[in-house]
Structures are given as structure tokens and as C-alpha cells.
Scaffold this motif. Structure first.
Motif, PDB file in Angstrom:
ATOM      1  N   ARG A 106      -2.787 -10.536  57.999  1.00 45.70           N
ATOM      2  CA  ARG A 106      -1.717  -9.840  57.292  1.00 45.70           C
ATOM      3  C   ARG A 106      -2.041  -9.777  55.800  1.00 45.70           C
ATOM      4  O   ARG A 106      -2.859 -10.541  55.280  1.00 45.70           O
ATOM      5  CB  ARG A 106      -0.369 -10.526  57.499  1.00 45.70           C
ATOM      6  CG  ARG A 106      -0.241 -11.858  56.780  1.00 45.70           C
ATOM      7  CD  ARG A 106       1.184 -12.371  56.788  1.00 45.70           C
ATOM      8  NE  ARG A 106       1.303 -13.587  55.992  1.00 45.70           N
ATOM      9  CZ  ARG A 106       2.445 -14.208  55.741  1.00 45.70           C
ATOM     10  NH1 ARG A 106       3.563 -13.740  56.255  1.00 45.70           N
ATOM     11  NH2 ARG A 106       2.476 -15.297  55.004  1.00 45.70           N
ATOM     12  N   TYR A 107      -1.367  -8.856  55.126  1.00 47.62           N
ATOM     13  CA  TYR A 107      -1.499  -8.690  53.686  1.00 47.62           C
ATOM     14  C   TYR A 107      -0.130  -8.790  53.036  1.00 47.62           C
ATOM     15  O   TYR A 107       0.862  -8.313  53.575  1.00 47.62           O
ATOM     16  CB  TYR A 107      -2.073  -7.313  53.329  1.00 47.62           C
ATOM     17  CG  TYR A 107      -3.519  -7.103  53.686  1.00 47.62           C
ATOM     18  CD1 TYR A 107      -4.521  -7.289  52.748  1.00 47.62           C
ATOM     19  CD2 TYR A 107      -3.884  -6.706  54.965  1.00 47.62           C
ATOM     20  CE1 TYR A 107      -5.845  -7.083  53.065  1.00 47.62           C
ATOM     21  CE2 TYR A 107      -5.207  -6.495  55.303  1.00 47.62           C
ATOM     22  CZ  TYR A 107      -6.186  -6.680  54.342  1.00 47.62           C
ATOM     23  OH  TYR A 107      -7.500  -6.472  54.665  1.00 47.62           O
ATOM     24  N   GLN A 108      -0.097  -9.399  51.858  1.00 44.26           N
ATOM     25  CA  GLN A 108       1.055  -9.299  50.968  1.00 44.26           C
ATOM     26  C   GLN A 108       0.522  -8.778  49.643  1.00 44.26           C
ATOM     27  O   GLN A 108      -0.399  -9.368  49.067  1.00 44.26           O
ATOM     28  CB  GLN A 108       1.721 -10.658  50.764  1.00 44.26           C
ATOM     29  CG  GLN A 108       2.293 -11.265  52.040  1.00 44.26           C
ATOM     30  CD  GLN A 108       2.908 -12.617  51.771  1.00 44.26           C
ATOM     31  OE1 GLN A 108       4.054 -12.732  51.326  1.00 44.26           O
ATOM     32  NE2 GLN A 108       2.137 -13.665  52.026  1.00 44.26           N
ATOM     33  N   ILE A 141       6.140 -14.460  46.903  1.00 42.88           N
ATOM     34  CA  ILE A 141       5.120 -14.448  47.950  1.00 42.88           C
ATOM     35  C   ILE A 141       5.361 -15.592  48.924  1.00 42.88           C
ATOM     36  O   ILE A 141       5.629 -16.720  48.521  1.00 42.88           O
ATOM     37  CB  ILE A 141       3.716 -14.554  47.318  1.00 42.88           C
ATOM     38  CG1 ILE A 141       3.410 -13.299  46.495  1.00 42.88           C
ATOM     39  CG2 ILE A 141       2.640 -14.770  48.378  1.00 42.88           C
ATOM     40  CD1 ILE A 141       2.111 -13.360  45.731  1.00 42.88           C
ATOM     41  N   GLU A 142       5.234 -15.307  50.211  1.00 43.20           N
ATOM     42  CA  GLU A 142       5.338 -16.327  51.253  1.00 43.20           C
ATOM     43  C   GLU A 142       3.968 -16.914  51.511  1.00 43.20           C
ATOM     44  O   GLU A 142       2.986 -16.182  51.676  1.00 43.20           O
ATOM     45  CB  GLU A 142       5.875 -15.725  52.550  1.00 43.20           C
ATOM     46  CG  GLU A 142       5.966 -16.746  53.675  1.00 43.20           C
ATOM     47  CD  GLU A 142       6.086 -16.127  55.048  1.00 43.20           C
ATOM     48  OE1 GLU A 142       6.069 -16.889  56.032  1.00 43.20           O
ATOM     49  OE2 GLU A 142       6.162 -14.888  55.141  1.00 43.20           O
TER      50      GLU A 142
END
Length: 206
Positions: A106-108, A141-142
Motif C-alpha cells: 500500500r501507499y500513503q 500518517i498511519e
């Protein structure tokens, strides 16, 4: 092994590049950890094997969780390659817990304007909070691995104390100027890293 979860800190530049001279990292694989890219100047574009694409400009952050595996590229933007300019940024590699090693990639991605900022009461210290909390600001951000990632700017005479969990690994990297760190006020200057012991619940710098 002694500094988990941090695997690598890569400083990209600073380098002033003429038109056509910028280079990047063509297709390459990652698996089992995260890469955190933070741009100070310049522009990068990325693409991956799952069809994801994005662009990073000054102040932007990309938090890529490679998980079960991804092949991606990180290249200068077409505009930056054409015009040249100053390239400067960081990429931090963060280990994933065993339970997340095979998670879906995944990307943030966060533009500079969305990164929370804080300031000390005397106005001499400011911070951009990429992960964790500092000076009254909390990250958006997680993280899969609990970490604190902070970009501090200290004016002459500034002093900050950053609380941390007692079992955290902690380090500071100086990329401009100089300062003193820890209870012994150990000096460090541009291009040097400071490693903190785990015998306290905070780190300090001035």
C-alpha cells in the motif's frame, strides 16, 4: 539487529543538477519493510508493478508499505530532468513486524501542506511531524510499526526535549548546521548522526 526497526537512512543529495543530468532508480523490488520518502527539493515520479503512480514535490511524503512484495521505479520528473535544479531528500527504510511481512502492498502519499507542524512556546523551534507527535502536533500518517519521524528546525538558542517510549531506538541526523544532543550535550554537525541509548524516556537537542 541493534537498531531495529530502522534499516537504512539514505540522504539523496543535496546536489545541483544541470538539465538532463538527473538520475533515479529504475524498476527494483522491495519486500517485508517500508520505504518513507521525504522530499526537501526537486521532483520525483514513481510507478509500480500494480499500476500505482504518483509524484513527489518539495515537502511531500510517500510512505510505501512493500509488504508481500512490489517492483517499483523512482525517477526524476520529466520537468526536473528537462530543467535541472537542486535535488535533496531522504528515504528511510522501516522494518515491518512479523505479522505484516506478507500484507498487501500500500501507499500513503501526503502533500507538504497536509503535514502537521508545531512550534515551541518561545518560537525558536519548529517541527514537521511525519510520524508520531511533537510540540502539540500529531501526524496524519498511519504506521504499521510505531515510530516517530520528525523534521526539526532549531534557531540559535533553541532547546527541545522529545518524549519517547522507553524501549524505542532513537537517532538524529544533522543535515544543516550543528547542535548538541543528549544529557552530555554531545556535539554533532552537518552530515553526522547521533545515536541515543535506551536508558531514558526522552531525547534532547539544542
Amino acid at each position: 539487529e541493534e537498531f531495529d526497526p530502522f534499516l537504512l537512512l539514505d540522504e539523496m543529495g543535496p546536489e545541483d543538477l544541470a538539465p538532463g543530468k538527473a538520475q533515479g532508480a529504475p524498476d527494483h523490488p522491495h519486500r517485508g519493510f517500508e520505504t518513507v520518502t521525504y522530499m526537501l527539493s526537486g521532483e520525483m515520479e514513481h510507478r509500480d508493478s500494480a499500476g500505482h503512480a504518483g509524484r513527489l514535490t518539495p515537502g511531500d511524503v510517500q510512505w510505501m508499505t512493500a509488504g508481500d512484495g512490489v517492483v517499483h521505479s523512482e525517477m526524476p520528473s520529466k520537468a526536473f530532468l528537462r530543467d535541472g535544479g537542486r535535488m535533496h531528500g531522504f528515504q528511510l527504510w522501516v522494518n515491518l513486524p512479523r505479522r505484516d511481512k506478507r500484507m498487501k502492498p500500500r501507499y500513503q502519499e501526503f502533500p507538504a501542506a497536509s503535514i502537521p507542524t508545531g512550534r515551541s512556546a518561545d518560537g525558536k523551534a519548529s517541527v514537521k511531524v511525519i510520524a508520531g507527535e511533537a510540540l502539540g502536533a500529531k501526524a496524519v500518517i498511519e504506521t504499521r510499526t510505531p515510530i516517530v519521524y520528525l523534521h526539526f528546525t532549531l534557531q540559535p538558542g533553541a532547546r527541545i526535549v522529545q518524549p519517547l517510549a522507553r524501549d524505542y531506538s532513537a537517532f538524529a541526523y544533522v543535515f544543516e548546521g550543528k547542535g548538541t544532543f543528549g544529557p552530555k550535550e554531545s556535539p554533532a554537525r552537518k552530515g553526522q548522526a547521533v545515536l541515543f541509548s535506551r536508558d531514558g524516556a526522552s531525547i534532547s537537542a539544542a
